[in-house]
Design an enzyme around this catalytic site. Structure first.
Site, short mmCIF file in Angstrom:
data_model
loop_
_atom_site.label_atom_id
_atom_site.label_comp_id
_atom_site.label_asym_id
_atom_site.label_seq_id
_atom_site.Cartn_x
_atom_site.Cartn_y
_atom_site.Cartn_z
N THR A 1 3.85 2.23 12.37
CA THR A 1 2.75 3.09 11.97
C THR A 1 2.18 3.69 13.25
OG1 THR A 1 2.19 1.76 10.03
CG2 THR A 1 0.45 3.17 10.93
N ASP B 1 3.37 -4.19 7.22
CA ASP B 1 3.15 -3.81 5.82
C ASP B 1 4.43 -3.34 5.13
OD1 ASP B 1 3.55 -1.41 7.09
OD2 ASP B 1 1.76 -0.43 6.28
N GLU C 1 -8.58 3.19 9.82
CA GLU C 1 -7.21 3.04 10.31
C GLU C 1 -7.15 2.39 11.69
OE1 GLU C 1 -4.44 3.79 8.62
OE2 GLU C 1 -5.66 4.38 6.90
#
Length: 274
Positions: free
Chosen positions: A82, A77, A59
């Site tokens: 995020t 995305d 990640e």
């Protein structure tokens, strides 16, 4: 993280062990087996630390997962921002759940004012009501121990604990539980075809977990095959190296207990845990 993770705990497809008409096992042997099964868990603190590092390598390209509480960006995305140690997303509901929980335990925190906006952008990649200061305030909140504990709490509630529970129900060991955990982190456990439960369902069409009499390695390979299929359904996830050059490496070596030393690659970067 990258897909809605609601109702994970109760919704995971636990599969009971089939009963057989055989003589009752020796109580001492049964007790020893029970102790061994209980010990083989990703929830062991040392194993959990390894899990956090391996996920962080994928990640965040770093083993320092504790440095990621402050992380936040839009990675393009389609899931908005995020952020944090597990990639909570503004577009998938888990970031909203996190900030709601944080606000329950610490009313008036620096992120509480964004709750209306987070509710509005849920399900989209919109930043409406979040820009221009949300990223700055997220980083500020990450300096608060209460917010870091809130991230830990939601990671465990939504992702870690359900994956370990399902793994133990399926009769897989530490590596298998980690394979489940990484899948839930990326795909969530919603109703779409690429969610954890449907990856597992796809694997069940090819093999059986140990709890149903299957071979553990065969089962985990079938699960990873289904995981790779799911990843390839979306361009943002189409690089499958976190499976190919990480999890399958451990599986091919027969390291079902995820014991160090561990060497793997993710997205071209090499990592080691001694």
């Amino acid at each position: 993280m990258l897909a809605a993770g609601a109702l994970l705990g109760s919704a995971l497809l636990a599969v009971p062990v089939a009963a057989h008409a055989t003589a009752a096992p020796d109580p001492a042997a049964r007790s020893a087996a029970t102790v061994a099964a209980a010990a083989a868990g990703l929830d062991d603190p040392a194993k959990k630390e390894i899990a956090m590092k391996i996920v962080s390598s994928a990640e965040n390209s770093s083993l320092d997962w504790k440095a990621q509480y402050k992380y936040i960006e839009d990675i393009g995305d389609g899931r908005g921002y995020t952020a944090g140690i597990i990639g909570f997303c503004s577009g998938t509901g888990d970031m909203l759940d996190l900030v709601e929980y944080y606000t329950q335990v610490k009313p008036g925190n620096v992120l509480a004012k964004y709750l209306p906006a987070l509710r509005n952008v849920d399900g989209s990649d919109s930043h409406a009501g979040l820009d221009p200061n949300f990223t700055r305030d997220w980083a500020k909140a990450a300096r608060d121990a209460e917010f870091r504990r809130a991230q830990d709490h939601e990671r465990d509630r939504v992702y870690f604990n359900p994956s370990v529970k399902q793994g133990k129900s399926d009769g897989v060991g530490v590596l298998g539980q980690f394979i489940y955990y990484d899948a839930i982190v990326m795909h969530g456990d919603g109703t779409d075809s690429t969610s954890f439960r449907n990856i597992r369902g796809r694997a069940l069409s090819k093999a059986r977990p140990p709890s149903q009499g299957g071979n553990e390695t065969t089962w985990l390979n079938a699960f990873l095959d289904a995981r790779v299929w799911a990843m390839k359904q979306e361009e943002a996830h189409s690089d499958t190296s976190r499976v190919d050059t990480a999890q399958r490496v451990f599986l091919r070596k027969g390291n079902l207990n995820l014991d160090p030393p561990l060497d793997w690659k993710v997205y071209g970067d090499s990592f080691h845990i001694g």
